[in-house]
Design an enzyme around this catalytic site. Sequence first.
Site, PDB file in Angstrom:
ATOM      1  N   THR A  24       0.850  -1.365  -0.018  1.00 43.43           N
ATOM      2  CA  THR A  24      -0.064   0.074   0.132  1.00 43.43           C
ATOM      3  C   THR A  24       0.910   1.286   0.092  1.00 43.43           C
ATOM      4  O   THR A  24       0.556   2.160  -0.584  1.00 43.43           O
ATOM      5  CB  THR A  24      -0.928   0.024   1.382  1.00 43.43           C
TER       6      THR A  24
ATOM      7  N   VAL B 212      -3.968   5.117  -0.216  1.00 42.18           N
ATOM      8  CA  VAL B 212      -5.103   4.684   0.018  1.00 42.18           C
ATOM      9  C   VAL B 212      -5.335   3.268   0.249  1.00 42.18           C
ATOM     10  O   VAL B 212      -5.855   2.755  -0.646  1.00 42.18           O
ATOM     11  CB  VAL B 212      -6.312   5.029  -1.049  1.00 42.18           C
ATOM     12  N   HIS B 213      -4.618   2.811   1.466  1.00 39.99           N
ATOM     13  CA  HIS B 213      -4.764   1.487   1.668  1.00 39.99           C
ATOM     14  C   HIS B 213      -5.776   0.723   1.452  1.00 39.99           C
ATOM     15  O   HIS B 213      -5.759  -0.409   0.717  1.00 39.99           O
ATOM     16  CB  HIS B 213      -4.218   1.251   3.308  1.00 39.99           C
ATOM     17  N   ASP B 214      -7.006   0.973   1.857  1.00 39.16           N
ATOM     18  CA  ASP B 214      -8.058   0.069   1.610  1.00 39.16           C
ATOM     19  C   ASP B 214      -8.596  -0.146   0.104  1.00 39.16           C
ATOM     20  O   ASP B 214      -9.002  -1.063  -0.259  1.00 39.16           O
ATOM     21  CB  ASP B 214      -9.203   0.666   2.795  1.00 39.16           C
TER      22      ASP B 214
END
Length: 320
Positions: free
Chosen positions: A196, A241-243
Amino acid sequence: MTSPVPLVIDTDPGIDDALAILLALASPEVDLRLVTTVHGNVELAQTTDNALRVLHLGGRSDVPVAPGAAESLIHPQPERAGHVHGTAGLGGVTLPPSPVAADPRPAVVALAELLSTSPVPVTVAAIGPLTNLALLLRTYPAAAARIGRLVVMGGSAARGGNVTAAAEFNVWADPEAAHAVLTSALPTVMVGLDVTLPTVLGEEDIARFAAAGPVGAQAAAILQQYLAHARTAYGTGGVVVHDALALTEAIVPGTLTTVRRNVVVDTTLGAGRGQTLVDRRTVSSAATAVEVAEGVHPDAAVEFLVSRLSGLDALVGRSS
Ligand code: BDR
Ligand code: CA
């Protein structure tokens, strides 16, 4: 085209969670059937309200939102991430309220019902602390065993932590739950900081979906506070934006390069609490091993996100 894969998102919105939900709504490969909420970036009541509002923004207030765990399994973890996501979780943006209320069923009940009745395997994307998934494993093991794919945003193999030197936020927020899930033998992909952090959404990328219409513009507005935080915390000229990257892997399996590893979580109460100990010495054939994401093509992942979010306004316009 093949039928869309049923999808559940377990989430704590959260700015990047909001982007991840919108990405799912913009993606024909998946059919978002349920959102379950959990404590994490902000308190449960707020993550639930935020999930409802984000779905409404995306024109899909028909997707049920079932509230889950308000706190971690064993050791209370009252620290939230308001300094990253804003005190209300969506970067200081107040989205219009949803016309519908939360689902009356607790998250684990809603999840178990969907998993037990779905004629085809369901993908679950877990992008908050793993408390709900751990409770599902404990209370409805047969339903949990029907999960087709579990994509977890959490942990880190070789990049250290983001909330402490050792721990990534979602694992740190409930290490006992994360340990139960990551050693459970569910078919799990762990999307951690290794993949990420290099995937950075720049200001010009954000501008592209901001220009697509009111939904894109709201998504871009939500990101502004995160942009400021990312510059300070990660030294990046854009947003991590990890998710949303975890959702990309849920939507298009194989986006990330994964290696099967044994993973345990440090559940001690010391400085290492919440660290994912990923055994990178060997490729594991153990039933409990996890597919750990170790490779990403950041430009392609960013392009996927931007192009999908740019198409959302047209989709919402068509359905309203
Ligand atoms: C994770 O922590 C949360 O703050 C984000 O929403 C993401 O799920 C990144 O460490
Ligand atoms: Ca999250």
